[in-house]
Design an enzyme around this catalytic site. Structure first.
Site, short mmCIF file in Angstrom:
data_model
loop_
_atom_site.label_atom_id
_atom_site.label_comp_id
_atom_site.label_asym_id
_atom_site.label_seq_id
_atom_site.Cartn_x
_atom_site.Cartn_y
_atom_site.Cartn_z
N GLU A 243 0.88 -1.18 0.00
CA GLU A 243 0.00 0.00 0.00
C GLU A 243 0.91 1.22 0.00
O GLU A 243 1.46 1.59 1.03
CB GLU A 243 -0.88 0.01 1.25
CG GLU A 243 -1.83 -1.18 1.37
CD GLU A 243 -3.07 -1.06 0.51
OE1 GLU A 243 -3.16 -0.08 -0.27
OE2 GLU A 243 -3.91 -1.95 0.59
N CYS A 277 -2.99 8.76 3.11
CA CYS A 277 -2.62 8.23 1.79
C CYS A 277 -3.67 8.57 0.75
O CYS A 277 -3.34 9.05 -0.33
CB CYS A 277 -2.39 6.73 1.87
SG CYS A 277 -3.74 5.85 2.63
P1 NAD Z 1 8.16 5.29 4.69
O1 NAD Z 1 8.20 4.44 3.49
O2 NAD Z 1 9.24 6.28 4.88
O3 NAD Z 1 8.15 4.41 6.01
C1 NAD Z 1 7.17 3.43 6.22
C2 NAD Z 1 7.76 2.33 7.08
O4 NAD Z 1 8.77 1.65 6.37
C3 NAD Z 1 8.41 2.83 8.37
O5 NAD Z 1 8.07 1.93 9.41
C4 NAD Z 1 9.89 2.75 8.04
O6 NAD Z 1 10.72 2.59 9.16
C5 NAD Z 1 9.93 1.51 7.18
N1 NAD Z 1 11.10 1.40 6.31
C6 NAD Z 1 11.90 2.39 5.83
N2 NAD Z 1 12.87 1.85 5.04
C7 NAD Z 1 12.66 0.51 5.01
C8 NAD Z 1 13.29 -0.59 4.35
N3 NAD Z 1 14.34 -0.42 3.55
N4 NAD Z 1 12.78 -1.81 4.55
C9 NAD Z 1 11.71 -2.03 5.31
N5 NAD Z 1 11.07 -1.04 5.98
C10 NAD Z 1 11.53 0.22 5.82
O7 NAD Z 1 6.72 6.00 4.66
P2 NAD Z 1 6.15 7.05 5.71
O8 NAD Z 1 6.82 8.35 5.45
O9 NAD Z 1 6.16 6.47 7.08
O10 NAD Z 1 4.62 7.11 5.26
C11 NAD Z 1 4.15 8.02 4.36
C12 NAD Z 1 3.88 7.36 3.03
O11 NAD Z 1 3.02 6.24 3.20
C13 NAD Z 1 3.15 8.27 2.07
O12 NAD Z 1 3.67 8.13 0.77
C14 NAD Z 1 1.73 7.76 2.11
O13 NAD Z 1 0.96 8.08 0.99
C15 NAD Z 1 1.94 6.30 2.28
N6 NAD Z 1 0.76 5.67 2.85
C16 NAD Z 1 0.05 4.81 2.08
C17 NAD Z 1 -1.10 4.23 2.58
C18 NAD Z 1 -1.92 3.28 1.77
O14 NAD Z 1 -2.78 2.61 2.31
N7 NAD Z 1 -1.69 3.16 0.49
C19 NAD Z 1 -1.50 4.52 3.88
C20 NAD Z 1 -0.75 5.40 4.63
C21 NAD Z 1 0.39 5.95 4.10
#
Ligand code: NAD
Length: 469
Positions: A243, A277
Site C-alpha cells: 500500500e 494516503c
Molecule cells: P516510509 O516508506 O518512509 O516508512 C514506512 C515504514 O517503512 C516505516 O516503518 C519505516 O521505518 C519503514 N522502512 C523504511 N525503510 C525501510 C526498508 N528499507 N525496509 C523495510 N522497511 C523500511 O513511509 P512514511 O513516510 O512512514 O509514510 C508516508 C507514506 O506512506 C506516504 O507516501 C503515504 O501516501 C503512504 N501511505 C500509504 C497508505 C496506503 O494505504 N496506500 C496509507 C498510509 C500511508
C-alpha cells in the site's frame, strides 16, 4: 521519564538502545522508545515462528472469538490510546482525529472476527472433486507508517492473526509509542508469540522484510521504500501486500453546487492535516466555477481551528515530523516562487510543526505541488476547460491510489468516474473506506488489497485437495 517496550513472546522486553519521542505540537517529551538491533529482529521472528503452528491449529471459531476479544480490548482502552496518538502523531482528539482512529481500529477488528473463509469446491465432475482450502502463510512481517499508526497496524495484523498467521510488527520510528502500548494491551488476550514487535528505522525494517523465516510482508508507506522491500523479498520469496503513496485527483463536474460539496471536499483534502494516503491532493475545477469553489473552500478553512490536538476545540493538528514539515513548506514555497496564489488560513501556534491551511490557486500540472505527493495541509486547485482535459490530468501521474468525482448527482459523475485510473474512485465523497470493501492501489500506488474477504485471502495460501472419485 517513561520507557516503553516491545512485546516478544508475550513479554515486555528490554532494549539496549532507545530514542526519545516528542509531541509534534508542543515539543514536550513523551518518553523513550526502544531501538532494536538485527539480533532482536531474529528473536522476534523466532518467537513468531515458534507460536505459529499451534496458533494455526486452534479452531477457526476460537480464533474468531479471540479477535472479537481484541476488539473489546481496543474499545476498553480507546481513551488511553487516543490520548497517546494525539500526543505522538498530532491529530486532534476531536473531529476525524484520534478518537476516530480508535473507532476505526475497533471496527476493522470486529469485522474480520465475523468473516469466514470456508473450503471451496472449485471443480467437480463424475471423476474428480477439487477443494480449495485457505491455509495461513506463516510469519507475517508488518511495516507501518506514521500517519495513522494504530489504524494501519490493525489493518495489517488483524486479518493475519484471524487466518492463523503470527506477526512481527514494526511501527514507524516516528510514532512507536502508541503502537507498542496497543500491542502490549492486545497481548493480554493472545497466546504468547502470536503478535510481536520490533522497533527502529528502515535498517530494522530491512532486516525484518529480508529475514529468511518471513512468509508474507504487509507494507504501507512510501513508493521508494516499497521498491526496496520488493528487492528484500527476493531473500524469502514472501508475497507482499504493498500500500504505497497516492496523489489523488478530485474532479468537480462543471456547474456543481460548490456550497453543497465544499465541506466534503475540504475534509477529503485536509483529513489529518493532509497526511493521509487517500486524501485529495489535486483538485480540478472547471474555469467557470473556479472563483466560487475557491471562496467556498476558504469559508470552511476559516472555520477550522488549528492547534494542539489535546485541546478539544481544535480540528487540525501539526505535521507529524520535521522532515514532513520541511517538505510541505518547500513545495508551497516552490509554488509561491512560480507565481501561484497562496491563500493561507487561520492562526497557527508558534511552537510545533504547524503549517496553516493553504489553498494554492493559479497552478498547473507539471508544478511540484501538483505532481509530487505533498502529504500536508496545502491543496493545489487547478482550472480545467474540458472534462477530457481533467480526466487526462487526473491520469497523468503514476500514483493511482484513489480519485473522486463530485457532481450534483451520482449519475452525472459515473462515466467520468469510470475513466479514472485508481484503486478506488469515489463519487461525492473521498477516502470513504469501509472494512468490508477491498482497498488498494493501481500503478505506482502498489498492489494487492486489504479489507473484507479479499483482505483475508491475501494473508492465506491456497491449498488444493484434489480427489479422484
Ligand atoms: P516510509 O516508506 O518512509 O516508512 C514506512 C515504514 O517503512 C516505516 O516503518 C519505516 O521505518 C519503514 N522502512 C523504511 N525503510 C525501510 C526498508 N528499507 N525496509 C523495510 N522497511 C523500511 O513511509 P512514511 O513516510 O512512514 O509514510 C508516508 C507514506 O506512506 C506516504 O507516501 C503515504 O501516501 C503512504 N501511505 C500509504 C497508505 C496506503 O494505504 N496506500 C496509507 C498510509 C500511508
Amino acid at each position: 521519564m517513561q520507557t516503553y517496550h516491545n512485546t516478544v513472546s508475550g513479554k515486555q522486553t528490554e532494549a539496549k538502545e532507545h530514542q526519545e519521542i516528542f509531541n509534534p505540537a508542543t515539543a514536550v517529551s513523551l518518553g523513550m522508545a526502544p531501538l532494536n538491533s538485527e539480533h532482536d529482529v531474529d528473536l522476534a521472528v523466532e518467537a513468531a515462528k515458534h507460536a505459529q503452528k499451534s496458533w494455526a491449529s486452534v479452531s477457526d471459531q476460537e480464533r474468531r472469538e479471540t479477535v472479537a476479544r481484541i476488539a473489546q480490548v481496543l474499545e476498553d482502552n480507546s481513551a488511553y490510546l487516543s490520548g497517546l496518538i494525539t500526543q505522538e502523531q498530532g491529530k486532534p482528539l476531536s473531529g476525524p482525529g484520534s478518537r476516530f482512529e480508535m473507532q476505526a481500529c475497533v471496527g476493522w477488528t470486529q469485522v474480520p472476527s465475523k468473516l469466514e473463509l470456508p473450503p471451496e469446491i472449485v471443480y467437480e465432475d463424475d471423476e474428480r472433486k477439487d477443494v480449495l482450502y485457505r491455509q495461513p502463510q506463516g510469519v507475517v512481517a508488518a511495516i507501518a507508517p506514521w500517519n495513522w499508526p494504530l489504524m494501519i497496524a490493525i489493518w495489517q495484523i488483524i486479518p493475519a492473526i484471524r487466518m492463523g498467521n503470527t506477526v512481527v510488527l514494526k511501527p514507524s520510528e516516528y510514532t512507536p509509542i502508541a503502537t507498542l502500548e496497543m500491542v502490549r494491551l492486545i497481548n493480554q488476550v493472545l497466546p504468547a508469540g502470536v503478535l510481536n514487535t520490533v522497533s527502529g528505522d528502515g535498517r530494522i525494517g530491512a532486516a525484518l522484510t529480508s529475514h529468511p523465516d518471513i512468509n508474507k510482508i504487509m507494507f504501507t508507506g512510501s513508493e521508494a521504500t516499497g521498491r526496496r522491500i520488493i528487492v528484500a523479498s527476493s531473500k524469502n520469496l514472501a508475497p507482499i501486500t504493498l500500500e504505497l503513496g497516492g496523489n489523488d485527483a478530485a474532479i468537480l463536474m462543471p456547474g456543481t453546487d460548490a456550497s453543497a460539496v465544499a465541506e466534503g471536499l475540504f475534509w477529503g483534502a485536509f483529513l489529518n492535516a493532509g497526511q493521509t494516503c487517500a486524501c485529495i491532493k489535486r483538485l480540478y475545477v472547471h474555469e467557470d466555477d473556479y472563483d466560487v469553489v475557491v471562496a467556498a473552500l476558504g469559508n470552511v478553512a476559516r472555520q477550522t481551528p488549528v492547534g494542539d490536538g489535546m485541546d478539544e476545540g481544535n480540528l487540525m493538528g501539526p505535521l507529524q515530523n520535521k522532515m514532513q514539515y520541511q517538505k510541505v513548506k518547500e513545495l508551497v514555497d516552490d509554488a509561491r516562487g512560480n507565481g501561484c496564489d497562496i491563500m493561507e488560513f487561520g492562526d497557527i501556534p508558534s511552537t510545533g510543526y504547524f503549517l496553516p491551511i493553504t489553498l494554492v490557486g493559479n497552478i498547473r500540472d507539471g508544478q511540484r505541488l501538483v505532481d509530487e505527493e505533498q502529504f500536508g495541509p496545502a491543496l493545489p486547485i487547478i482550472r480545467y476547460q474540458t472534462l477530457d482535459d481533467a480526466v487526462a490530468s487526473a491520469n497523468h501521474l503514476s500514483a493511482a491510489l484513489g480519485a473522486s468525482v463530485w457532481a450534483n448527482s451520482a449519475e452525472e459523475a459515473e462515466s467520468t468516474a469510470l475513466q479514472l485510473e485508481a484503486g478506488t474512485v469515489w463519487i461525492n465523497q473521498h477516502g470513504a473506506i469501509h472494512p468490508m470493501v477491498p482497498f488498494g492501489g493501481n500503478k505506482a500506488s502498489g498492489y494487492g488489497v486489504e479489507f473484507g474477504i479479499e483482505g483475508l485471502k491475501a494473508v492465506t495460501q491456497p491449498r488444493i485437495i484434489s480427489i479422484k472419485k
